[in-house]
Design an enzyme around this catalytic site. Structure first.
Site, PDB file in Angstrom:
ATOM      1  N   ARG A 104    -114.883-127.570  62.171  1.00 37.64           N
ATOM      2  CA  ARG A 104    -115.887-127.095  63.030  1.00 37.64           C
ATOM      3  C   ARG A 104    -117.202-127.879  62.712  1.00 37.64           C
ATOM      4  NH1 ARG A 104    -116.479-120.662  63.658  1.00 37.64           N
ATOM      5  NH2 ARG A 104    -117.030-120.827  61.579  1.00 37.64           N
ATOM      6  N   THR A 108    -123.261-126.603  65.436  1.00 39.31           N
ATOM      7  CA  THR A 108    -122.872-126.367  66.540  1.00 39.31           C
ATOM      8  C   THR A 108    -121.464-125.411  66.812  1.00 39.31           C
ATOM      9  OG1 THR A 108    -121.573-128.183  66.814  1.00 39.31           O
ATOM     10  CG2 THR A 108    -123.842-128.555  67.252  1.00 39.31           C
ATOM     11  N   ASP A 200    -113.622-118.413  54.342  1.00 34.97           N
ATOM     12  CA  ASP A 200    -112.907-119.673  54.792  1.00 34.97           C
ATOM     13  C   ASP A 200    -111.502-119.769  54.617  1.00 34.97           C
ATOM     14  OD1 ASP A 200    -112.680-122.633  54.956  1.00 34.97           O
ATOM     15  OD2 ASP A 200    -114.696-122.642  55.621  1.00 34.97           O
ATOM     16  N   ASP A 203    -111.018-123.425  52.602  1.00 31.61           N
ATOM     17  CA  ASP A 203    -111.306-123.437  51.388  1.00 31.61           C
ATOM     18  C   ASP A 203    -110.514-122.386  50.183  1.00 31.61           C
ATOM     19  OD1 ASP A 203    -113.542-125.001  51.720  1.00 31.61           O
ATOM     20  OD2 ASP A 203    -114.956-123.515  52.100  1.00 31.61           O
TER      21      ASP A 203
HETATM   22  C1  PRP Z   1    -111.253-123.241  60.392  1.00 27.16           C
HETATM   23  C2  PRP Z   1    -109.918-122.359  60.857  1.00 27.16           C
HETATM   24  C3  PRP Z   1    -109.868-122.966  62.302  1.00 27.16           C
HETATM   25  C4  PRP Z   1    -111.451-122.693  62.774  1.00 27.16           C
HETATM   26  C5  PRP Z   1    -111.546-121.365  63.601  1.00 27.16           C
HETATM   27  O1  PRP Z   1    -111.224-124.377  60.352  1.00 27.16           O
HETATM   28  O2  PRP Z   1    -108.927-122.766  60.416  1.00 27.16           O
HETATM   29  O3  PRP Z   1    -109.293-124.225  62.437  1.00 27.16           O
HETATM   30  O4  PRP Z   1    -112.126-122.974  61.546  1.00 27.16           O
HETATM   31  O5  PRP Z   1    -112.830-121.450  64.038  1.00 27.16           O
HETATM   32  P1  PRP Z   1    -113.211-121.551  65.598  1.00 27.16           P
HETATM   33  O6  PRP Z   1    -112.225-120.470  66.341  1.00 27.16           O
HETATM   34  O7  PRP Z   1    -114.466-121.088  65.738  1.00 27.16           O
HETATM   35  O8  PRP Z   1    -113.019-122.882  66.003  1.00 27.16           O
HETATM   36  P2  PRP Z   1    -112.359-125.205  59.656  1.00 27.16           P
HETATM   37  O9  PRP Z   1    -113.249-125.985  60.711  1.00 27.16           O
HETATM   38  O10 PRP Z   1    -113.176-124.374  58.672  1.00 27.16           O
HETATM   39  O11 PRP Z   1    -111.603-126.475  59.046  1.00 27.16           O
HETATM   40  P3  PRP Z   1    -110.660-126.518  57.927  1.00 27.16           P
HETATM   41  O12 PRP Z   1    -109.422-125.969  58.307  1.00 27.16           O
HETATM   42  O13 PRP Z   1    -110.431-128.185  57.442  1.00 27.16           O
HETATM   43  O14 PRP Z   1    -111.383-125.848  56.778  1.00 27.16           O
HETATM   44  N1  URA Z   2    -112.701-120.377  60.081  1.00 29.48           N
HETATM   45  C1  URA Z   2    -112.501-119.500  59.033  1.00 29.48           C
HETATM   46  O1  URA Z   2    -111.957-120.387  58.019  1.00 29.48           O
HETATM   47  N2  URA Z   2    -112.853-118.325  58.737  1.00 29.48           N
HETATM   48  C2  URA Z   2    -113.579-117.681  59.705  1.00 29.48           C
HETATM   49  O2  URA Z   2    -113.850-116.670  59.424  1.00 29.48           O
HETATM   50  C3  URA Z   2    -114.008-118.413  60.674  1.00 29.48           C
HETATM   51  C4  URA Z   2    -113.578-119.684  60.860  1.00 29.48           C
END
Ligand code: PRP
Ligand code: URA
Length: 209
Positions: A104, A108, A200, A203
């Site tokens: 994400r 944005t 997160d 993380d």
């Molecule tokens: C997180 C999570 C989803 C997304 C959800 O990923 O694992 O993929 O956010 O958010 P959304 O519904 O608003 O799209 P992130 O973008 O943090 O990436 P990561 O898994 O690499 O940490």
């Molecule tokens: N992605 C995450 O990992 N946690 C949240 O709460 C939202 C998006």
């Protein structure tokens, strides 16, 4: 309109309570994500079609049932979806795994694609997309669209925590895709994080914060 199935089995709910806790270590968090995925997989596959087979036991012939129909694939959304793969594979050892890499954009909140690799016969498989978090829904909506663009017909989405905004976005964009969720939370905060959520997920799985 797609169905939203909340998996409220006591084992799932118990593990989810530990997963959410800010004091839970990276090691335990990883184990819990995998265990919850395994339990959710068990519930999500409840309605798989069966076919009758005759099996010769040492004593006689048993009429048994085996899974019939199309084969399955699991598609994690990277990174955090990776944490759910082991649990799914533990339940379905022959499943194939495709990967969609999305993150994400922190400003944005729009999903940015960086990887897409599917088994060659993906269009012949039923697909379960997995990601622990469904927040705005941007990532899940995009991942499902990429699969549909490839020609995949039958898709389900499994997450551990879903926000109302994300569930609504998925139902609007993909009314044919059923959603499996362990916890339905209240809302998103101004940074697009699920409240109360678990923080997160990527993380916490990979120890990157
Ligand atoms: C997180 C999570 C989803 C997304 C959800 O990923 O694992 O993929 O956010 O958010 P959304 O519904 O608003 O799209 P992130 O973008 O943090 O990436 P990561 O898994 O690499 O940490
Ligand atoms: N992605 C995450 O990992 N946690 C949240 O709460 C939202 C998006």
């Amino acid at each position: 309109m797609s169905k939203v199935m909340v998996f409220d089995h006591p084992l799932i709910q118990h593990k989810l309570s530990i997963l959410r806790d800010e004091r839970t270590s990276v090691k335990e968090f990883r184990e819990l994500i995998s265990e919850i995925a395994e339990l959710m997989c068990y519930e999500a596959t409840r309605n798989l079609p069966l076919e009758e087979v005759q099996v010769k036991t040492p004593v006689g012939i048993a009429t048994c049932h085996r899974i019939a129909g199309k084969k399955l694939a699991v598609v994690p959304i990277l990174r955090a979806g990776l944490g759910m793969v082991d649990g799914m594979v533990a339940m379905m050892p022959n499943v194939k795994v495709g990967h969609v890499g999305l993150y994400r954009d922190p400003e944005t909140l729009e999903p940015v694609k960086y990887y897409f690799k599917m088994p060659p016969d993906i269009t012949e498989r039923d697909v379960i997309v997995v990601d622990p978090m469904l927040a705005t829904g941007g990532s899940a909506v995009a991942a499902v669209q990429f699969l549909k663009d490839e020609g995949v017909k039958n898709i389900k989405f499994m997450c551990i925590i879903g926000a109302p905004e994300g569930i609504a976005a998925m139902q609007k964009a993909h009314p044919d895709v059923d959603i499996f969720v362990a916890g339905q939370d209240e809302k998103l905060n101004e940074h697009g994080y699920i409240v109360p959520g678990l923080g997160d997920a990527g993380d916490r799985i990979f120890g990157t914060k």
